[in-house]
Design a protein around this motif. Structure first.
Motif, mmCIF file in Angstrom:
data_model
loop_
_atom_site.group_PDB
_atom_site.id
_atom_site.type_symbol
_atom_site.label_atom_id
_atom_site.label_comp_id
_atom_site.label_asym_id
_atom_site.label_seq_id
_atom_site.Cartn_x
_atom_site.Cartn_y
_atom_site.Cartn_z
ATOM 1 N N GLU A 72 0.834 -1.203 0.000
ATOM 2 C CA GLU A 72 0.000 0.000 0.000
ATOM 3 C C GLU A 72 0.873 1.260 0.000
ATOM 4 N N TYR A 73 1.927 1.250 0.779
ATOM 5 C CA TYR A 73 2.826 2.405 0.816
ATOM 6 C C TYR A 73 3.492 2.612 -0.538
ATOM 7 N N ILE A 74 3.989 1.533 -1.127
ATOM 8 C CA ILE A 74 4.602 1.631 -2.450
ATOM 9 C C ILE A 74 3.613 2.210 -3.451
ATOM 10 N N ASN A 75 2.373 1.734 -3.388
ATOM 11 C CA ASN A 75 1.350 2.193 -4.322
ATOM 12 C C ASN A 75 1.106 3.693 -4.182
ATOM 13 N N GLU A 76 0.995 4.166 -2.950
ATOM 14 C CA GLU A 76 0.694 5.576 -2.722
ATOM 15 C C GLU A 76 1.899 6.478 -2.963
ATOM 16 N N ARG A 77 3.068 6.006 -2.589
ATOM 17 C CA ARG A 77 4.263 6.855 -2.647
ATOM 18 C C ARG A 77 4.924 6.847 -4.011
ATOM 19 N N TYR A 78 4.880 5.717 -4.707
ATOM 20 C CA TYR A 78 5.681 5.573 -5.912
ATOM 21 C C TYR A 78 4.898 5.208 -7.174
ATOM 22 N N LEU A 79 3.681 4.731 -7.029
ATOM 23 C CA LEU A 79 2.943 4.259 -8.207
ATOM 24 C C LEU A 79 1.759 5.130 -8.581
ATOM 25 N N ASP A 80 1.511 6.187 -7.827
ATOM 26 C CA ASP A 80 0.380 7.051 -8.117
ATOM 27 C C ASP A 80 -0.922 6.269 -8.256
ATOM 28 N N GLY A 81 -1.066 5.238 -7.415
ATOM 29 C CA GLY A 81 -2.293 4.454 -7.386
ATOM 30 C C GLY A 81 -2.381 3.332 -8.381
ATOM 31 N N ARG A 82 -1.353 3.121 -9.209
ATOM 32 C CA ARG A 82 -1.434 2.116 -10.279
ATOM 33 C C ARG A 82 -1.414 0.683 -9.757
ATOM 34 N N GLY A 83 -1.119 0.496 -8.479
ATOM 35 C CA GLY A 83 -1.119 -0.852 -7.933
ATOM 36 C C GLY A 83 -2.503 -1.452 -7.796
ATOM 37 N N GLY A 151 -6.261 -7.811 -19.558
ATOM 38 C CA GLY A 151 -4.923 -8.380 -19.477
ATOM 39 C C GLY A 151 -4.965 -9.807 -18.982
ATOM 40 N N ASP A 152 -3.818 -10.347 -18.647
ATOM 41 C CA ASP A 152 -3.712 -11.755 -18.282
ATOM 42 C C ASP A 152 -3.818 -12.000 -16.784
ATOM 43 N N PHE A 153 -3.973 -10.938 -15.994
ATOM 44 C CA PHE A 153 -3.941 -11.101 -14.549
ATOM 45 C C PHE A 153 -5.353 -11.029 -13.967
ATOM 46 N N LEU A 154 -5.444 -11.110 -12.643
ATOM 47 C CA LEU A 154 -6.751 -11.332 -12.022
ATOM 48 C C LEU A 154 -7.753 -10.233 -12.328
ATOM 49 N N CYS A 155 -7.295 -9.002 -12.372
ATOM 50 C CA CYS A 155 -8.180 -7.888 -12.725
ATOM 51 C C CYS A 155 -7.680 -7.170 -13.964
ATOM 52 N N GLY A 156 -7.072 -7.913 -14.855
ATOM 53 C CA GLY A 156 -6.558 -7.339 -16.091
ATOM 54 C C GLY A 156 -5.061 -7.146 -16.017
ATOM 55 N N GLU A 157 -4.619 -5.936 -15.680
ATOM 56 C CA GLU A 157 -3.204 -5.637 -15.575
ATOM 57 C C GLU A 157 -2.654 -6.062 -14.221
ATOM 58 N N PHE A 158 -1.359 -6.337 -14.175
ATOM 59 C CA PHE A 158 -0.716 -6.762 -12.934
ATOM 60 C C PHE A 158 -0.824 -5.683 -11.866
ATOM 61 N N GLY A 159 -1.098 -6.126 -10.639
ATOM 62 C CA GLY A 159 -1.189 -5.186 -9.526
ATOM 63 C C GLY A 159 -1.006 -5.897 -8.201
ATOM 64 N N ILE A 160 -1.374 -5.210 -7.134
ATOM 65 C CA ILE A 160 -1.182 -5.729 -5.786
ATOM 66 C C ILE A 160 -1.898 -7.061 -5.592
ATOM 67 N N VAL A 161 -3.097 -7.181 -6.141
ATOM 68 C CA VAL A 161 -3.849 -8.430 -5.954
ATOM 69 C C VAL A 161 -3.078 -9.619 -6.520
ATOM 70 N N ASP A 162 -2.384 -9.429 -7.625
ATOM 71 C CA ASP A 162 -1.609 -10.517 -8.224
ATOM 72 C C ASP A 162 -0.356 -10.814 -7.413
ATOM 73 N N ALA A 163 0.299 -9.769 -6.912
ATOM 74 C CA ALA A 163 1.472 -9.973 -6.065
ATOM 75 C C ALA A 163 1.101 -10.740 -4.805
ATOM 76 N N MET A 164 -0.066 -10.461 -4.250
ATOM 77 C CA MET A 164 -0.470 -11.132 -3.023
ATOM 78 C C MET A 164 -0.777 -12.601 -3.247
ATOM 79 N N PHE A 165 -1.214 -12.968 -4.443
ATOM 80 C CA PHE A 165 -1.525 -14.365 -4.729
ATOM 81 C C PHE A 165 -0.363 -15.109 -5.399
ATOM 82 N N ALA A 166 0.719 -14.418 -5.730
ATOM 83 C CA ALA A 166 1.842 -15.084 -6.395
ATOM 84 C C ALA A 166 2.408 -16.247 -5.581
ATOM 85 N N PRO A 167 2.540 -16.131 -4.238
ATOM 86 C CA PRO A 167 3.043 -17.299 -3.499
ATOM 87 C C PRO A 167 2.113 -18.508 -3.558
#
Length: 218
Positions: A72-83, A151-167
């Protein structure tokens, strides 16, 4: 520069999540590795986080712990919400799925902990883990059906939801969990990420013989 403190790449599922997000989006960061389940671990992690666990993020004087809080911090600080997805309804579903992953699936975590170098064998899990596996795949089917057109990921483009399910993808592969077509396609998309491939290569190259699954970070 950002510093991300992580555990063994073969075992530390919580570490994989923010690492994958940072690496995928090309955010520069310094990586500090600490060995799980060693006598030195607590002393090594103590300067980085108050809870004595990996991962931990340091941004200047700011300390952030917990995988989701870091994302969440990365998303707000560095991704301008794109996560997260831009659409509010899609974003709500993605966040609900992440919350379910973050707090649930205890049987799957315990019985099939992340061990990337593991190869499938005749290992069996119980009905509780089987129910978790079924729920994960139902969740992936729902997200792809509702929001996966872009896209090919859970909600289209890659984001936090995909990173959380990667493991979970790693678990399914390591334990030979049968996957439906949607789950297999999502697993393929995750494995095709250069960031995933870089993490996997590092995990394969680790020399530490820490293979006790009970100590993987779920």
């Amino acid at each position: 520069m950002l510093t991300l403190v992580i555990g063994n790449k073969n075992l530390s599922s919580w570490s994989l999540r923010p690492w994958l997000l940072l690496r995928h989006f090309g955010i520069p960061f310094q990586e500090v590795g600490v060995l799980l389940d060693t006598p030195e671990f607590l002393a090594q992690i103590a300067p980085w986080t108050p809870n004595g666990r990996v991962p931990a993020l340091r941004d200047g004087d700011l300390m952030v712990w917990d995988s989701l809080a870091i994302c969440e911090y990365i998303n707000e600080r560095y991704l301008d919400g794109r996560g997260w997805p831009a659409d509010i309804a899609v974003r709500a579903h993605a966040r609900a799925a992440v919350a379910e992953m973050h707090s649930g699936f205890a049987a799957l975590r315990k019985q099939c902990p992340m061990n990337m170098r593991r190869t499938p064998d005749d290992y069996c899990w119980d009905a509780a883990a089987d129910a978790d596996i079924a729920r994960v795949q139902q969740l992936w089917r729902d997200l792809r059906a509702w929001h996966g057109q872009g896209g090919d990921f859970l909600c289209g483009e890659f984001g936090i939801v995909d990173a959380m399910f990667a493991p979970v993808v790693s678990r399914f592969l390591s334990y030979g969990v049968p996957m439906d077509d949607t789950a297999q396609a999502f697993a393929n998309a995750i494995q095709a990420l250069p960031a995933w491939q870089a993490w996997r290569a590092d995990a394969d190259a680790e020399v530490e013989a820490l293979e006790n699954p009970d100590h993987a970070r779920a």
